[in-house]
Design an enzyme around this catalytic site. Structure first.
Site, PDB file in Angstrom:
ATOM      1  N   TYR A  23       3.440  -4.572   0.118  1.00 34.89           N
ATOM      2  CA  TYR A  23       2.663  -3.331   0.186  1.00 34.89           C
ATOM      3  C   TYR A  23       2.285  -2.751  -1.177  1.00 34.89           C
ATOM      4  O   TYR A  23       1.589  -1.736  -1.229  1.00 34.89           O
ATOM      5  CB  TYR A  23       3.432  -2.287   1.014  1.00 34.89           C
ATOM      6  N   HIS A 100      -4.925  -1.814   7.900  1.00 33.57           N
ATOM      7  CA  HIS A 100      -3.597  -2.327   7.539  1.00 33.57           C
ATOM      8  C   HIS A 100      -3.647  -2.781   6.093  1.00 33.57           C
ATOM      9  O   HIS A 100      -4.603  -3.464   5.686  1.00 33.57           O
ATOM     10  CB  HIS A 100      -3.196  -3.493   8.454  1.00 33.57           C
TER      11      HIS A 100
HETATM   12  C1  DQA Z   1       1.130  -2.383   8.272  1.00 32.52           C
HETATM   13  C2  DQA Z   1       1.397  -3.710   8.976  1.00 32.52           C
HETATM   14  C3  DQA Z   1       2.334  -3.511  10.160  1.00 32.52           C
HETATM   15  O1  DQA Z   1       2.580  -4.761  10.795  1.00 32.52           O
HETATM   16  C4  DQA Z   1       3.647  -2.951   9.687  1.00 32.52           C
HETATM   17  O2  DQA Z   1       4.500  -2.692  10.779  1.00 32.52           O
HETATM   18  C5  DQA Z   1       3.510  -1.758   8.817  1.00 32.52           C
HETATM   19  C6  DQA Z   1       2.423  -1.715   7.847  1.00 32.52           C
HETATM   20  C7  DQA Z   1       0.240  -2.575   7.037  1.00 32.52           C
HETATM   21  O3  DQA Z   1      -0.297  -1.570   6.562  1.00 32.52           O
HETATM   22  O4  DQA Z   1       0.089  -3.680   6.529  1.00 32.52           O
HETATM   23  O5  DQA Z   1       4.334  -0.850   8.850  1.00 32.52           O
HETATM   24  O6  DQA Z   1       0.447  -1.526   9.168  1.00 32.52           O
END
Ligand code: DQA
Length: 144
Positions: A23, A100
């Site tokens: 992230y 995402h």
């Molecule tokens: C997410 C991807 C999801 O699978 C995960 O549960 C998250 C973050 C992303 O921003 O990549 O919490 O939404």
């Protein structure tokens, strides 16, 4: 001036600390700063919400979505199983872009199942924070 809601789901308050290899190193506050700057350039207003609970996100959306011009939502894990959030977005019928940060399709199998995405105009995944900015550009371009 168009008003957009920017909603982040569970654990996204931990951005910067949480699995930075996936992230990134930037925080939720950094994300909001980047969105605010772009919103200024696009001449739109943004309202932020981050919640770790399904109910609080739904309460926020039900209250704030009427009269708004668009929703940018990263439902986090709720994207994969929350029919309540899907129903909520469907009921509100406000143009929605699901974002995402990571490419959910390149990760664990369970992340490829998307239930809230059915209520969205489109989905952006894997482009990091840029996905939110692109979503906002798309929504800013839509006729009211
Ligand atoms: C997410 C991807 C999801 O699978 C995960 O549960 C998250 C973050 C992303 O921003 O990549 O919490 O939404």
């Amino acid at each position: 001036m168009k008003r957009f809601l920017v909603v982040n789901g569970p654990n996204l308050n931990l951005l910067g600390k949480r699995e930075p290899h996936i992230y990134g190193n930037k925080s939720l506050a950094d994300l909001m700063d980047a969105i605010r700057v772009r919103a200024g350039e696009l001449n739109v207003q943004v309202e932020f919400f981050q919640g770790n609970g399904e109910g609080e996100i739904i309460d926020f959306l039900q209250k704030q979505a009427p009269g708004s011009a668009g929703i940018i939502i990263n439902p986090a894990s709720f994207a994969h199983y929350s029919l309540a959030l899907f129903d909520c977005l469907q009921a509100l019928a406000v143009p929605t872009v699901e974002v995402h940060i990571s490419n959910v399709h390149a990760r664990e199998e369970f992340r490829s199942k998307m239930v809230t995405a059915r209520a969205a105009r489109g989905v952006i995944a894997g482009l990091g924070f840029t996905g939110y900015l692109l979503a906002m550009e798309y929504l800013a371009d839509q006729p009211e």
